[in-house]
Every structure is written in structure tokens, then in C-alpha cells.
Design an enzyme around this catalytic site. Structure first.
Site, short mmCIF file in Angstrom:
data_model
loop_
_atom_site.label_atom_id
_atom_site.label_comp_id
_atom_site.label_asym_id
_atom_site.label_seq_id
_atom_site.Cartn_x
_atom_site.Cartn_y
_atom_site.Cartn_z
CE LYS A 86 -3.88 -2.29 0.04
NZ LYS A 86 -3.15 -3.51 0.04
C1 LIG Z 1 -9.85 -2.62 -1.81
C2 LIG Z 1 -9.26 -3.24 -0.53
N1 LIG Z 1 -9.98 -3.29 0.53
C3 LIG Z 1 -9.67 -4.06 1.66
C4 LIG Z 1 -8.36 -4.45 1.82
C5 LIG Z 1 -7.84 -5.32 2.95
O1 LIG Z 1 -6.75 -4.75 3.49
P1 LIG Z 1 -5.50 -5.45 4.49
O2 LIG Z 1 -5.00 -6.61 3.45
O3 LIG Z 1 -4.79 -4.75 5.10
O4 LIG Z 1 -6.54 -6.39 5.22
C6 LIG Z 1 -7.34 -4.43 0.58
C7 LIG Z 1 -6.01 -4.91 0.73
O5 LIG Z 1 -5.47 -5.63 -0.06
C8 LIG Z 1 -7.89 -3.67 -0.51
O6 LIG Z 1 -7.19 -3.42 -1.58
#
Ligand SMILES: Cc1ncc(COP(=O)(O)O)c(C=O)c1O
Length: 436
Positions: A199
Site C-alpha cells: 500500500k
Molecule cells: C480495496 C481493498 N480493501 C480491503 C483490503 C484489505 O486490507 P488488508 O490486507 O490490510 O486487510 C485491501 C487490501 O489488499 C484492498 O485492496
């Protein structure tokens, strides 16, 4: 534009992007090392002083009143569902194309995801199709700012107001992206960010829940820390008042996040410059549909996503029905897409296929069995919902024809990496006939 006639790397030619051209993400310097070391040498490695400071600094940076640091973006999304007052059988609207947990966060609180097709141009939820999906059970809309491009927030907020719904911004990919001058995450009723490795702000893993509303903050905080009503920094009674998880972050990760946050504006500026240069260099490339911005929205360029124009590439478009799932069927648009991506990878272009399934096509939704015994769909509080995949033609078309990359856009990469990447992409597209 000169046509590149050199032999493709996949046929034994020279790579357009020499090894070592693209630098890794995130850039780490002595300030990061010192911050993590100071936390390590400190006395509190759990929810420590860096966690509290990170929450305050993130809220300020984002223009949100409150923030809670979490161990993932998914945790922050689950907290958002609870903060919106959703309960068993309530429906939450979500785009048909996103990361899995944009939708599974709804199941996590025994609620029912209702999918809405995306707009092909923006790849975000098609606001014009939201109202048709609203039922008396609908409680909230999840606006996913996919790949860093803000959704049409004016339209979404107006629909939510009219139907008395809450809006959750899934800003997990959209740090610093703006809609009409406001940072995403601060526009809806609450929002979620991810700080996972890839990210725009990386802490390895991690996330942040944000809201302006003190009641939503309290509900989210309770789920975050065992269902208690007090934060670990307060005097706790250890009593569980409601269903809770353990979604807290730790001090070392927060220290890393704080030190990266100081550099985030610079990282984002570089990303924008790189994306703009890439678009300039790729404009006019045959068979490529380049990413677009929509009026009022400022992309953060988390992911530079292109689509192959299959009609132009003289192939039939993928028909949006069940047999087309997963890129398996012979002769599908996505077969050619995978061949092109492989050829680009051979050139050293770090592009890939992001989601190869639209969300409703995923087994958990097709089988309607999240927790066993068909729950939550089998709950007497839920009403029947239809996940036939033919309802989402734009999401399916995008899914089958896209390729996207986070590199070489990320800092510290600059002109050299972007020019080489553009050269690799053009080389393959101009000689695509060799792959058929
Ligand atoms: C659009 C979106 N929502 C939610 C997430 C979930 O984030 P995390 O991997 O930190 O749980 C991601 C991560 O890849 C994402 O790209």
C-alpha cells in the site's frame, strides 16, 4: 511515435527493462530504522505510545476527527460494518469487483452483501445502479475507491441521505486520493485504510479506521478490543459488553507507520508524476485502454490499471456468463490477456492480473455458506439474494481484460524506470500478432 520492431524478450530478444532498473518499495532510511529501534528499546510493545500518536497524526493528515489503528484494513472494514449499526441479516451494498474483504467484512458480522456492477471507465461502483439494489434491509453502502481513484461521492452520499443509509469508504488503496478537494475516508460516515506491504503507506501489515462520529468511534473501538468499552490506554474493567475481536496494532508497527507518514506526501507526489509520465508515453498504443480520472476526483495512482481492447485486438469479448469464470475457458479474452502479460513480464515490466474473479463469482458467495449451515444467508433475519454472475457485465469485462501494476510508479522510482516500462509495454502491444 516510432514503432518498436525489436524481437520480443519472450522470443529471445533483449529485455526493455534491464534487471535492477526498478527499485523496491518502500524506501527505508535511518529515520525508519531509528523509530522502530526506539520502540523496541521502549517499555510497551503492545498498544503503546506510538499507536496513540499514529492515530492522532493519521486523523490530522486525513482530515478525520478520530482514528483507531488496527492490525489490517480488513479489521478496520469489519469495525466499520459494526460502527454503522449493521446486524444479522442486514444488507450492505458493495461493488461486484474489489478485494475479497471489501465484501467478506460484511459476512463477518452476519450481514448480507448485495453486489452492484461497476462502471467500466472508473472501475468503481456504478452509482446509477445503486438505488435498484436497495431493499428495506439495506443499512450501508461500501464505496471502494479502487486502485486509488475516488468514487462518485456526491451521487453516493445523496442516495445514502435519501434512503437513510450509512456510507463506508473502503480507502484501503486510496491514501491521499481526493474528491472535490477532500481526502477520501473523510467524506462518508466512516472509512478504512490498509497499511499492508504493497500500500501507499506500508507498515508491513496494518490499517486504520476513521470517523468523525463519536458514537461510531465507540462501537468500532468495542469490536476492536474484545468487546470492551475502554481502550487499552484507559483503566479497563475487562468486561465484555458486545461481540469483540482483537484487532489492535502494536507499537513497533505504529512507529514504522509514523516515520513513513512523514514522507508520504513526497511519495504520493512522485507516484503522480510517474503515472502522468507513463500515460503520456503510452497514449496511442494500439489495443490499450489507459486509466482515466473522473471529474472532481484526484487519483493517488496506487495501481496503474490498463485494459486490453479485445475488439481492437481482433478477438471476441468475453460473454458475461458463468462459464467464463477464472480465465479457464479456451478462446476467452482473458487467454490473450494472460499471454500479453507474460510477454510484458519477460520484458521486465512488473505488471500482473489483480483479481481474476469478480466477487459474486467467488465460491463463498456462490455456495452461500460463510459459517456453516448456510449462515448468514440461512438466518431468519435474512431475505433471499441472487448472486447470478450475469448481472455484472462491466465487472466481468474489466476482470477479463485488465492488467495492473504498482511498480514502477512507487517512489523512489522515477523517469528511468517509467520510460523503460513504457517501452516494454509498447514493444509487446506493437508486436502482439506474434503472440496469437
Ligand atoms: C480495496 C481493498 N480493501 C480491503 C483490503 C484489505 O486490507 P488488508 O490486507 O490490510 O486487510 C485491501 C487490501 O489488499 C484492498 O485492496
Amino acid at each position: 511515435m516510432n514503432v518498436i520492431t525489436e524481437k520480443l524478450a519472450i522470443r529471445g530478444g533483449k529485455k526493455a527493462v534491464p534487471d535492477g532498473t526498478i527499485k523496491k518499495w518502500p524506501p527505508i532510511d535511518d529515520t525508519d530504522r531509528q523509530a522502530v529501534l526506539d520502540s523496541l528499546n521502549g517499555a510497551n510493545h503492545a498498544f503503546g505510545p506510538n499507536c496513540q500518536a499514529f492515530e492522532k497524526e493519521w486523523a490530522e493528515w486525513n482530515g478525520s476527527r478520530h482514528a483507531i489503528t488496527t492490525n489490517s484494513g480488513t479489521a478496520a472494514l469489519h469495525m466499520a460494518i459494526v460502527a454503522c449499526g449493521c446486524g444479522t441479516g442486514d444488507e450492505v451494498i458493495v461493488p461486484a469487483y474489489s478485494w475479497s474483504s471489501s465484501a467478506t467484512c460484511i459476512l463477518q458480522h452476519s450481514c448480507i452483501p448485495v453486489f452492484v456492477d461497476v462502471d467500466f471507465n472508473s472501475i468503481n461502483i456504478d452509482a446509477a445502479k445503486i438505488e435498484a439494489a436497495i431493499t428495506p434491509k439495506t443499512k450501508a453502502i461500501i464505496a471502494v475507491h479502487l486502485h486509488g481513484l475516488p468514487c462518485d461521492m456526491d451521487a453516493i452520499m445523496a442516495i445514502a441521505k435519501k434512503h437513510n443509509l450509512k456510507v463506508i469508504e473502503d480507502a484501503c488503496q486510496a491514501h491521499g486520493a481526493k474528491y472535490k478537494g477532500r481526502k477520501v475516508g473523510s467524506i462518508g460516515h466512516c472509512g478504512a485504510f490498509s497499511f499492508n506491504q504493497n500500500k501507499c503507506l506500508c507498515t508491513g501489515e496494518g490499517g486504520m479506521f476513521v470517523t468523525d462520529d463519536p458514537e461510531m468511534l465507540a462501537a468500532a473501538q468495542s469490536l476492536w478490543s474484545f468487546g470492551e468499552t475502554r481502550a487499552p490506554s484507559e483503566s479497563r474493567d475487562y468486561h465484555v459488553y458486545a461481540m469483540g475481536w482483537m484487532y489492535r496494532n502494536n507499537d513497533l508497527t505504529a512507529a514504522f507507520g509514523r516515520s513513513q507518514l512523514k514522507k508520504l506526501d513526497g511519495f504520493l507526489a512522485r507516484q503522480k508524476e510517474n503515472a502522468e509520465l507513463l500515460s503520456e508515453l503510452l497514449r496511442g498504443t494500439p489495443g490499450l485502454i489507459l486509466p482515466r480520472e473522473i471529474p472532481g476526483a484526484e487519483h493517488n495512482w496506487y495501481n496503474y490499471t490498463m485494459r486490453f481492447d479485445m475488439a481492437e485486438l481482433n478477438r471476441r469479448e468475453c460473454p458475461p456468463h458463468l462459464e467464463t469464470l477464472g480465465g479457464q475457458e479456451k478462446g476467452r479474452a482473458s487467454d490473450l490477456r494472460y499471454k500479453i502479460v507474460k510477454a510484458m513480464n519477460a520484458e521486465g515490466v512488473q505488471t500482473g492480473v489483480w483479481q481474476s474473479f469478480i466477487l459474486p463469482a467467488m465460491t463463498v458467495f456462490q455456495a452461500k455458506n460463510g459459517f456453516g449451515h448456510g449462515h448468514p444467508w440461512s438466518s431468519p433475519h435474512a431475505q433471499p439474494v441472487d448472486y447470478s454472475v450475469g448481472q455484472y457485465p462491466s465487472a466481468q469485462r474489466h476482470c477479463d481484460t485488465h492488467t495492473g501494476m504498482t511498480m514502477p510508479l512507487r517512489a523512489p522510482n522515477g523517469e528511468e524506470a517509467v520510460r523503460a516500462t513504457a517501452e516494454g509495454i509498447r514493444k509487446v502491444m506493437e508486436n502482439v500478432g506474434e503472440l496469437k
